[in-house]
Design an enzyme around this catalytic site. Structure first.
Site, PDB file in Angstrom:
ATOM      1  N   GLY A 147      44.370  48.616  34.017  1.00  0.00           N
ATOM      2  CA  GLY A 147      44.630  48.999  32.623  1.00  0.00           C
ATOM      3  C   GLY A 147      44.355  50.484  32.484  1.00  0.00           C
ATOM      4  N   ARG A 148      43.863  50.878  31.305  1.00  0.00           N
ATOM      5  CA  ARG A 148      43.623  52.307  31.057  1.00  0.00           C
ATOM      6  C   ARG A 148      42.600  52.887  32.036  1.00  0.00           C
ATOM      7  NH1 ARG A 148      44.250  50.068  25.442  1.00  0.00           N
ATOM      8  NH2 ARG A 148      42.409  48.915  26.093  1.00  0.00           N
ATOM      9  N   ILE A 149      41.407  52.268  32.114  1.00  0.00           N
ATOM     10  CA  ILE A 149      40.345  52.844  32.949  1.00  0.00           C
ATOM     11  C   ILE A 149      40.647  52.627  34.434  1.00  0.00           C
ATOM     12  CG2 ILE A 149      37.867  52.803  33.465  1.00  0.00           C
ATOM     13  CD1 ILE A 149      37.473  51.855  30.495  1.00  0.00           C
ATOM     14  N   SER A 168      47.000  43.325  38.679  1.00  0.00           N
ATOM     15  CA  SER A 168      47.167  43.256  37.234  1.00  0.00           C
ATOM     16  C   SER A 168      48.272  42.250  37.008  1.00  0.00           C
ATOM     17  CB  SER A 168      47.612  44.604  36.648  1.00  0.00           C
ATOM     18  OG  SER A 168      46.534  45.252  36.014  1.00  0.00           O
ATOM     19  N   ARG A 169      48.230  41.611  35.873  1.00  0.00           N
ATOM     20  CA  ARG A 169      49.290  40.628  35.642  1.00  0.00           C
ATOM     21  C   ARG A 169      50.617  41.333  35.434  1.00  0.00           C
ATOM     22  NH1 ARG A 169      45.479  37.635  31.476  1.00  0.00           N
ATOM     23  NH2 ARG A 169      45.413  39.825  30.884  1.00  0.00           N
ATOM     24  N   THR A 227      32.046  49.040  36.640  1.00  0.00           N
ATOM     25  CA  THR A 227      31.791  49.722  35.360  1.00  0.00           C
ATOM     26  C   THR A 227      32.408  48.916  34.216  1.00  0.00           C
ATOM     27  OG1 THR A 227      33.810  51.021  35.669  1.00  0.00           O
ATOM     28  CG2 THR A 227      31.738  52.085  36.291  1.00  0.00           C
ATOM     29  N   ARG A 229      32.131  44.859  33.099  1.00  0.00           N
ATOM     30  CA  ARG A 229      31.096  44.052  32.463  1.00  0.00           C
ATOM     31  C   ARG A 229      30.344  43.283  33.556  1.00  0.00           C
ATOM     32  NH1 ARG A 229      31.520  46.869  28.777  1.00  0.00           N
ATOM     33  NH2 ARG A 229      32.215  46.404  26.663  1.00  0.00           N
ATOM     34  N   GLU A 258      22.001  42.293  30.603  1.00  0.00           N
ATOM     35  CA  GLU A 258      21.463  43.613  30.236  1.00  0.00           C
ATOM     36  C   GLU A 258      20.466  43.516  29.092  1.00  0.00           C
ATOM     37  OE1 GLU A 258      24.760  46.213  29.423  1.00  0.00           O
ATOM     38  OE2 GLU A 258      25.668  45.758  31.353  1.00  0.00           O
ATOM     39  N   HIS A 276      24.297  51.303  31.844  1.00  0.00           N
ATOM     40  CA  HIS A 276      25.512  51.126  31.037  1.00  0.00           C
ATOM     41  C   HIS A 276      25.864  52.431  30.301  1.00  0.00           C
ATOM     42  CE1 HIS A 276      28.095  47.909  28.842  1.00  0.00           C
ATOM     43  NE2 HIS A 276      28.724  49.074  28.864  1.00  0.00           N
ATOM     44  N   ILE A 277      26.192  53.454  31.088  1.00  0.00           N
ATOM     45  CA  ILE A 277      26.466  54.779  30.495  1.00  0.00           C
ATOM     46  C   ILE A 277      27.909  55.226  30.723  1.00  0.00           C
ATOM     47  CG2 ILE A 277      24.087  55.637  30.486  1.00  0.00           C
ATOM     48  CD1 ILE A 277      24.810  57.127  33.154  1.00  0.00           C
ATOM     49  N   GLY A 278      28.802  54.270  30.962  1.00  0.00           N
ATOM     50  CA  GLY A 278      30.195  54.609  31.256  1.00  0.00           C
ATOM     51  C   GLY A 278      30.805  55.595  30.281  1.00  0.00           C
TER      52      GLY A 278
HETATM   53  P1  NAP Z   1      42.536  47.626  29.405  1.00  0.00           P
HETATM   54  O1  NAP Z   1      43.396  48.836  29.297  1.00  0.00           O
HETATM   55  O2  NAP Z   1      42.821  46.452  28.553  1.00  0.00           O
HETATM   56  O3  NAP Z   1      42.538  47.200  30.935  1.00  0.00           O
HETATM   57  C1  NAP Z   1      42.131  45.955  31.412  1.00  0.00           C
HETATM   58  C2  NAP Z   1      43.179  45.501  32.413  1.00  0.00           C
HETATM   59  O4  NAP Z   1      42.729  44.318  33.050  1.00  0.00           O
HETATM   60  C3  NAP Z   1      44.502  45.189  31.736  1.00  0.00           C
HETATM   61  O5  NAP Z   1      45.421  46.153  32.135  1.00  0.00           O
HETATM   62  C4  NAP Z   1      44.879  43.815  32.220  1.00  0.00           C
HETATM   63  O6  NAP Z   1      46.170  43.972  32.760  1.00  0.00           O
HETATM   64  C5  NAP Z   1      43.864  43.520  33.315  1.00  0.00           C
HETATM   65  N1  NAP Z   1      43.450  42.118  33.307  1.00  0.00           N
HETATM   66  C6  NAP Z   1      43.011  41.400  32.269  1.00  0.00           C
HETATM   67  N2  NAP Z   1      42.665  40.166  32.665  1.00  0.00           N
HETATM   68  C7  NAP Z   1      42.905  40.131  34.001  1.00  0.00           C
HETATM   69  C8  NAP Z   1      42.753  39.141  34.987  1.00  0.00           C
HETATM   70  N3  NAP Z   1      42.307  37.923  34.674  1.00  0.00           N
HETATM   71  N4  NAP Z   1      43.067  39.464  36.265  1.00  0.00           N
HETATM   72  C9  NAP Z   1      43.535  40.687  36.586  1.00  0.00           C
HETATM   73  N5  NAP Z   1      43.707  41.666  35.679  1.00  0.00           N
HETATM   74  C10 NAP Z   1      43.398  41.378  34.410  1.00  0.00           C
HETATM   75  O7  NAP Z   1      41.018  48.007  29.152  1.00  0.00           O
HETATM   76  P2  NAP Z   1      40.262  49.365  29.536  1.00  0.00           P
HETATM   77  O8  NAP Z   1      40.300  50.294  28.393  1.00  0.00           O
HETATM   78  O9  NAP Z   1      40.753  49.830  30.859  1.00  0.00           O
HETATM   79  O10 NAP Z   1      38.773  48.799  29.672  1.00  0.00           O
HETATM   80  C11 NAP Z   1      38.466  47.845  30.666  1.00  0.00           C
HETATM   81  C12 NAP Z   1      37.057  47.312  30.483  1.00  0.00           C
HETATM   82  O11 NAP Z   1      36.107  48.296  30.861  1.00  0.00           O
HETATM   83  C13 NAP Z   1      36.683  46.967  29.041  1.00  0.00           C
HETATM   84  O12 NAP Z   1      37.125  45.675  28.674  1.00  0.00           O
HETATM   85  C14 NAP Z   1      35.182  47.075  29.040  1.00  0.00           C
HETATM   86  O13 NAP Z   1      34.607  45.818  29.267  1.00  0.00           O
HETATM   87  C15 NAP Z   1      34.883  48.003  30.217  1.00  0.00           C
HETATM   88  N6  NAP Z   1      34.265  49.288  29.805  1.00  0.00           N
HETATM   89  C16 NAP Z   1      33.007  49.574  30.193  1.00  0.00           C
HETATM   90  C17 NAP Z   1      32.438  50.783  29.858  1.00  0.00           C
HETATM   91  C18 NAP Z   1      31.050  51.150  30.304  1.00  0.00           C
HETATM   92  O14 NAP Z   1      30.335  51.795  29.554  1.00  0.00           O
HETATM   93  N7  NAP Z   1      30.645  50.796  31.493  1.00  0.00           N
HETATM   94  C19 NAP Z   1      33.154  51.701  29.096  1.00  0.00           C
HETATM   95  C20 NAP Z   1      34.442  51.378  28.702  1.00  0.00           C
HETATM   96  C21 NAP Z   1      34.990  50.153  29.066  1.00  0.00           C
HETATM   97  P3  NAP Z   1      47.175  42.755  32.802  1.00  0.00           P
HETATM   98  O15 NAP Z   1      47.277  42.255  31.401  1.00  0.00           O
HETATM   99  O16 NAP Z   1      48.417  43.336  33.356  1.00  0.00           O
HETATM  100  O17 NAP Z   1      46.543  41.789  33.727  1.00  0.00           O
END
Ligand code: NAP
Length: 318
Positions: A147-149, A168-169, A227, A229, A258, A276-278
């Site tokens: 996804g984005r990150i 990714s799906r 980074t 969950r 946590e 948890h400082i992402g």
């Molecule tokens: P995002 O853009 O929604 O990316 C998540 C990706 O995961 C999606 O592109 C989705 O793509 C894929 N996905 C979902 N379920 C899946 C599965 N079962 N198998 C394989 N791929 C799957 O979200 P993001 O902005 O990148 O953020 C991702 C996560 O990072 C957040 O949900 C959050 O928990 C975590 N985060 C942590 C911190 C930190 O402080 N450590 C900071 C920011 C975010 P498809 O739909 O194509 O599968």
């Protein structure tokens, strides 16, 4: 009309003047408690928004999470009550990808361990064998969830001449074009990655997605970076995989319970642990608060918030 907004935390950053003005114009009053008259919630991950909490605030219109992940919110329960839930995507993407790389490099080159070694006065002379780590350049980075990150983390790998794999799906054609990344199935990702970086959201499907079986499929000497969950990774199984030497190291920003961390992890030198400082940079945090407030204000004005997770909840309310 004045609005009462439950905000269990005070965010110290100054916010953009136009948002401050709008808050004032609408008479938004922030309060540290939730009650029957609460119109909105602006919250962090530590607040569990479930049916019980929603039941205590019958006037609630919006739950505005100051995070992109929203596993703390029961979205179905919000929808059922016509409450719109929102998150803060994009504004923290690059900061979190930077941190994934900080962990990757730190785990591969044993940076915190080396620092501990120096500070403990153990560095007596330059030595050929001291603290050898793993190469990063030229190796294979596996992105679980592009996804984005995940994609931002993958983009950085180009500068390290790495091969990038992802699951990714949906196929990510632009990402493939810019990084030459290859989309593979989960098993191939596990088998072929030297570094596996986790970026899927936490959900029923992804809870304990990586456990003992998955570790046994990974390349001996691979390094895990998380980074996303904590509960996506089975922590006890991770401890075993690190102890047995199956994994060379792990870099973790998130944990199952946590702020508690599995005691086995804390005993291991080859684990880098962060609190948890992402998204913890000044600019990301300020923009997260501003995004959350914009979402909240839109909902209070009866408009669709820019980052609604359950846009159809508003239909429910009509
Ligand atoms: P995002 O853009 O929604 O990316 C998540 C990706 O995961 C999606 O592109 C989705 O793509 C894929 N996905 C979902 N379920 C899946 C599965 N079962 N198998 C394989 N791929 C799957 O979200 P993001 O902005 O990148 O953020 C991702 C996560 O990072 C957040 O949900 C959050 O928990 C975590 N985060 C942590 C911190 C930190 O402080 N450590 C900071 C920011 C975010 P498809 O739909 O194509 O599968």
């Amino acid at each position: 009309m004045a609005f009462r907004v439950y905000r269990p935390y005070v965010f110290p950053d100054t916010i953009a003047p136009e948002i401050a003005k709008e808050l004032k114009r609408l008479g938004v009053k922030f309060e540290p408690e939730l009650h029957e008259e609460t119109d909105a919630i602006v919250c962090l991950l530590g607040v569990k928004v479930d049916a019980a909490l929603l039941g205590r605030a019958p006037r609630l219109r919006v739950v505005s999470n100051v995070a992109v992940g929203y596993d703390n919110i029961d979205v179905a329960a919000c929808t059922a009550r016509g409450v719109v839930a929102t998150n803060t995507p994009d504004v923290l993407t690059e900061a979190t990808a930077d941190l994934a790389w900080a962990l990757l490099l730190a785990a591969a080159r044993r940076v915190p361990e080396a620092e501990r070694f120096v500070r403990a006065g153990k560095w007596k002379r330059w030595d050929w064998t001291t603290l050898r780590g793993a190469d990063v350049h030229g190796r294979t980075l596996g992105i679980l969830g592009a996804g984005r990150i995940g994609q931002a983390t993958g983009h950085r790998a180009v500068g390290f001449s790495m091969e990038v794999l992802y699951t990714s799906r949906q196929r990510r054609l632009l990402f493939e074009h810019t990084t030459l990344a290859r989309r593979v199935d989960f098993k191939t990702l596990l088998r072929e990655s030297d570094f596996l970086s986790v970026h899927v959201p936490l959900s029923k499907e992804t809870r304990h997605l990586i456990g003992a079986k998955e570790f046994s499929m990974m390349k001996p000497g691979a390094i895990l970076i998380n980074t996303a969950r904590g509960p996506i990774v089975h922590e006890a199984a991770l401890v075993k995989a690190l102890k047995s030497g199956r994994l060379a190291a792990a870099g973790l920003d998130v944990f199952e319970q946590e702020p508690a961390i599995h005691p086995g992890l804390l005993k291991l030198e080859n684990v880098v642990v962060l609190p948890h400082i992402g998204s913890a940079t000044d600019s990301a945090r300020r923009r997260m608060v501003e995004t959350a407030l914009r979402n909240c204000l839109a909902a209070l004005k009866g408009e669709m918030p820019p980052n609604a997770i359950n846009a159809h909840a508003l239909e429910q309310k009509k």
